[in-house]
Design an enzyme around this catalytic site. Structure first.
Site, PDB file in Angstrom:
ATOM      1  N   CYS A  56       0.826  -1.038  -0.209  1.00  0.00           N
ATOM      2  CA  CYS A  56      -0.194   0.065   0.101  1.00  0.00           C
ATOM      3  C   CYS A  56       0.887   1.262  -0.089  1.00  0.00           C
ATOM      4  O   CYS A  56       1.724   1.402   0.900  1.00  0.00           O
ATOM      5  CB  CYS A  56      -0.732  -0.058   1.108  1.00  0.00           C
ATOM      6  SG  CYS A  56      -1.964   1.503   1.453  1.00  0.00           S
ATOM      7  N   ASP A  63      -0.604  -5.665   0.920  1.00  0.00           N
ATOM      8  CA  ASP A  63      -2.045  -5.799   0.859  1.00  0.00           C
ATOM      9  C   ASP A  63      -2.047  -7.193   0.233  1.00  0.00           C
ATOM     10  O   ASP A  63      -1.197  -7.595  -0.617  1.00  0.00           O
ATOM     11  CB  ASP A  63      -2.626  -4.853  -0.374  1.00  0.00           C
ATOM     12  CG  ASP A  63      -2.931  -3.346   0.260  1.00  0.00           C
ATOM     13  OD1 ASP A  63      -3.199  -3.221   1.299  1.00  0.00           O
ATOM     14  OD2 ASP A  63      -2.557  -2.428  -0.645  1.00  0.00           O
TER      15      ASP A  63
END
Length: 140
Positions: A56, A63
């Site tokens: 991210c 993520d």
């Protein structure tokens, strides 16, 4: 918040240093293909990639997602090992959920020239929010 021209102004109210990896610096593994021996006979090919990870750019946390890719080949099929290496090469890339799916779609279409392709990124819950991003392409 809208500007006078009607465009949405970018807002970073938390003052974070948001740094996405520029496309030119991603160094993604190339997608290899092989000839589809039955052009004109439509088949559907489905992939479910359950261990997708990227970073991210807002938080620098990983993520996690399941990527689902369904396509109808035209004259080329994607080679599975190269797809695996391509997907795994996102692990150190800083990219937003909304952009991951478009990057994969662009690269897949460029490599395979499919008749149709649909891609879905089913991202794990983060901060009590679940994100699912979908994109598609159809050859004209």
């Amino acid at each position: 918040m809208a500007t006078k021209e009607g465009a949405v102004a970018p807002v970073n109210q938390q003052g974070l240093d948001i740094q996405s990896t520029p496309r030119a610096e991603m160094q993604l593994y190339p997608l290899d293909t092989f000839a589809y021996e039955f052009p004109g006979k439509e088949i559907k090919i489905d992939f479910e990639i359950t261990e997708f990870t990227a970073i991210c750019p807002f938080s620098d946390f990983p993520d996690f997602a399941t990527i689902r890719l369904e396509y109808i080949p035209n004259e080329r099929c994607v080679e599975l090992k190269s797809l695996k290496l391509y997907i795994n090469s996102f692990r150190n890339i800083k990219i937003f959920h909304e952009h991951v799916i478009n990057v994969i779609l662009e690269d897949f279409v460029r490599a395979c020239d499919p008749l149709r392709v649909e891609i879905e990124g089913d991202f794990h819950v983060r901060g009590n929010i679940k994100t699912v991003v979908r994109a598609s392409y159809e050859k004209q």
